[in-house]
Design a protein around this motif. Structure first.
Motif, PDB file in Angstrom:
ATOM      1  N   GLY A  42       1.657 -23.215   0.051  1.00 25.04           N
ATOM      2  CA  GLY A  42       1.785 -21.794   0.371  1.00 25.04           C
ATOM      3  C   GLY A  42       2.845 -21.112  -0.464  1.00 25.04           C
ATOM      4  N   ALA A  43       3.969 -21.795  -0.656  1.00 26.84           N
ATOM      5  CA  ALA A  43       5.039 -21.236  -1.481  1.00 26.84           C
ATOM      6  C   ALA A  43       4.586 -21.116  -2.933  1.00 26.84           C
ATOM      7  N   LEU A  44       3.867 -22.132  -3.421  1.00 26.99           N
ATOM      8  CA  LEU A  44       3.361 -22.063  -4.800  1.00 26.99           C
ATOM      9  C   LEU A  44       2.339 -20.940  -4.968  1.00 26.99           C
ATOM     10  N   GLY A  45       1.473 -20.787  -3.988  1.00 22.85           N
ATOM     11  CA  GLY A  45       0.421 -19.772  -4.087  1.00 22.85           C
ATOM     12  C   GLY A  45       0.890 -18.359  -3.812  1.00 22.85           C
ATOM     13  N   SER A  46       2.096 -18.210  -3.303  1.00 24.90           N
ATOM     14  CA  SER A  46       2.561 -16.878  -2.916  1.00 24.90           C
ATOM     15  C   SER A  46       2.843 -15.972  -4.112  1.00 24.90           C
ATOM     16  N   ALA A  47       3.260 -16.524  -5.224  1.00 19.33           N
ATOM     17  CA  ALA A  47       3.601 -15.688  -6.385  1.00 19.33           C
ATOM     18  C   ALA A  47       2.395 -14.920  -6.930  1.00 19.33           C
ATOM     19  N   PRO A  48       1.282 -15.591  -7.239  1.00 13.90           N
ATOM     20  CA  PRO A  48       0.143 -14.813  -7.741  1.00 13.90           C
ATOM     21  C   PRO A  48      -0.439 -13.860  -6.695  1.00 13.90           C
ATOM     22  N   ILE A  49      -0.390 -14.272  -5.427  1.00 13.62           N
ATOM     23  CA  ILE A  49      -0.924 -13.400  -4.376  1.00 13.62           C
ATOM     24  C   ILE A  49      -0.058 -12.155  -4.234  1.00 13.62           C
ATOM     25  N   SER A  50       1.270 -12.336  -4.244  1.00 17.48           N
ATOM     26  CA  SER A  50       2.147 -11.165  -4.093  1.00 17.48           C
ATOM     27  C   SER A  50       2.106 -10.273  -5.327  1.00 17.48           C
ATOM     28  N   SER A  51       1.787 -10.826  -6.497  1.00 21.30           N
ATOM     29  CA  SER A  51       1.631  -9.987  -7.697  1.00 21.30           C
ATOM     30  C   SER A  51       0.415  -9.080  -7.576  1.00 21.30           C
ATOM     31  N   LYS A  52      -0.631  -9.606  -6.953  1.00 23.25           N
ATOM     32  CA  LYS A  52      -1.857  -8.808  -6.812  1.00 23.25           C
ATOM     33  C   LYS A  52      -1.803  -7.854  -5.621  1.00 23.25           C
ATOM     34  N   LEU A  53      -1.319  -8.328  -4.475  1.00 23.72           N
ATOM     35  CA  LEU A  53      -1.361  -7.530  -3.250  1.00 23.72           C
ATOM     36  C   LEU A  53      -0.095  -6.740  -2.970  1.00 23.72           C
ATOM     37  N   GLY A  54       1.023  -7.152  -3.555  1.00 23.47           N
ATOM     38  CA  GLY A  54       2.317  -6.569  -3.201  1.00 23.47           C
ATOM     39  C   GLY A  54       2.958  -7.397  -2.110  1.00 23.47           C
ATOM     40  N   ARG A  55       4.273  -7.267  -1.970  1.00 16.09           N
ATOM     41  CA  ARG A  55       5.022  -8.128  -1.045  1.00 16.09           C
ATOM     42  C   ARG A  55       4.641  -7.875   0.423  1.00 16.09           C
ATOM     43  N   LYS A  56       4.529  -6.614   0.803  1.00 12.16           N
ATOM     44  CA  LYS A  56       4.253  -6.289   2.205  1.00 12.16           C
ATOM     45  C   LYS A  56       2.881  -6.812   2.639  1.00 12.16           C
ATOM     46  N   MET A  57       1.868  -6.586   1.839  1.00 12.03           N
ATOM     47  CA  MET A  57       0.525  -7.073   2.173  1.00 12.03           C
ATOM     48  C   MET A  57       0.467  -8.603   2.134  1.00 12.03           C
ATOM     49  N   THR A  58       1.229  -9.199   1.229  1.00 11.04           N
ATOM     50  CA  THR A  58       1.266 -10.658   1.154  1.00 11.04           C
ATOM     51  C   THR A  58       1.885 -11.246   2.414  1.00 11.04           C
ATOM     52  N   LEU A  59       2.953 -10.627   2.912  1.00 11.83           N
ATOM     53  CA  LEU A  59       3.542 -11.081   4.174  1.00 11.83           C
ATOM     54  C   LEU A  59       2.537 -10.965   5.316  1.00 11.83           C
ATOM     55  N   SER A  60       1.791  -9.865   5.339  1.00 11.42           N
ATOM     56  CA  SER A  60       0.764  -9.696   6.379  1.00 11.42           C
ATOM     57  C   SER A  60      -0.325 -10.762   6.246  1.00 11.42           C
ATOM     58  N   PHE A  61      -0.738 -11.025   5.015  1.00 13.97           N
ATOM     59  CA  PHE A  61      -1.768 -12.043   4.768  1.00 13.97           C
ATOM     60  C   PHE A  61      -1.308 -13.413   5.247  1.00 13.97           C
ATOM     61  N   PHE A  62      -0.107 -13.815   4.857  1.00 14.05           N
ATOM     62  CA  PHE A  62       0.386 -15.133   5.253  1.00 14.05           C
ATOM     63  C   PHE A  62       0.656 -15.219   6.750  1.00 14.05           C
ATOM     64  N   THR A  63       0.989 -14.107   7.384  1.00 12.81           N
ATOM     65  CA  THR A  63       1.139 -14.089   8.845  1.00 12.81           C
ATOM     66  C   THR A  63      -0.210 -14.339   9.508  1.00 12.81           C
TER      67      THR A  63
END
Length: 195
Positions: free
Chosen positions: A68-89
């Motif tokens: 999850g930590a490894l995959g968070s960088a590309p996901i947060s680049s595409k979605l933005g930090r706030k949406m990425t936090l919502s996604f991982f939640t």
């Protein structure tokens, strides 16, 4: 205001501390062992099987968190930090539902727990990687270090509270629980300053 933002954004890291601190203890509970077939035919505890299940329950969360930590960088680049936090939640919630839905050993209960823990770990890993970046980007530079430091305080305090409860449960005496709290609150910051 920024402390409130940090507290809310870092709430996910409390899940990491809570999940890590509680998982091994749950497997050692008699109800869990009975429900998930960790007893021998004569009704005694199968220690080897219990240790195996406990190891897997704890390690699949850590493995999921790693990915999850490894995959968070590309996901947060595409979605933005706030949406990425919502996604991982949301991912964490799905994993928690799976682990909670586990019924017994005859209905793939342990497999559901393992899958739920891995999925929850993926969510927690993403949250723990993205939350500090999100908070530090939102905080003004004057307080950024202090706000980001709340992250470590929340992780340490969660482990401290859970371990203190376990020490009481193990009946090792109040002094050892207090020593652990002092170690968590004092020794880590002092050691970090010396390094």
């Amino acid at each position: 205001m920024f402390a409130d933002l940090a507290f809310i954004a870092y709430w996910g890291i409390l899940l990491f501390g809570y999940d890590s601190g509680v998982a091994g203890g749950i497997v050692s509970q008699p109800y869990f062992q009975q429900e998930f077939g960790l007893h021998n035919a004569d009704g005694t505890q199968n220690k080897e099987r219990t240790n195996e299940v406990s190891s897997i329950v704890v390690s699949v969360l850590q493995a999921g968190a790693f990915f999850g930590a490894l995959g968070s960088a590309p996901i947060s680049s595409k979605l933005g930090r706030k949406m990425t936090l919502s996604f991982f939640t949301l991912v964490f919630s799905v994993g928690a539902i799976l682990a909670t839905a586990a019924h017994d050993h005859e209905h793939y209960g342990l497999e559901l727990i393992y899958a739920g823990r891995a999925i929850s770990g993926f969510g927690i890993g993403g949250i723990s990687a993205v939350a500090p970046a999100f908070v530090s980007e939102c905080a003004p530079k004057e307080v950024r270090g202090r706000i980001t430091g709340i992250f470590q305080i929340m992780v340490s305090s969660t482990y401290t509270i859970l371990m203190n409860d376990r020490l009481k449960e193990w009946d090792t005496g109040r002094s050892r629980g207090n020593a652990l709290i002092l170690h968590q609150l004092w020794d880590k910051p002092v050691r970090n300053r010396r390094a």
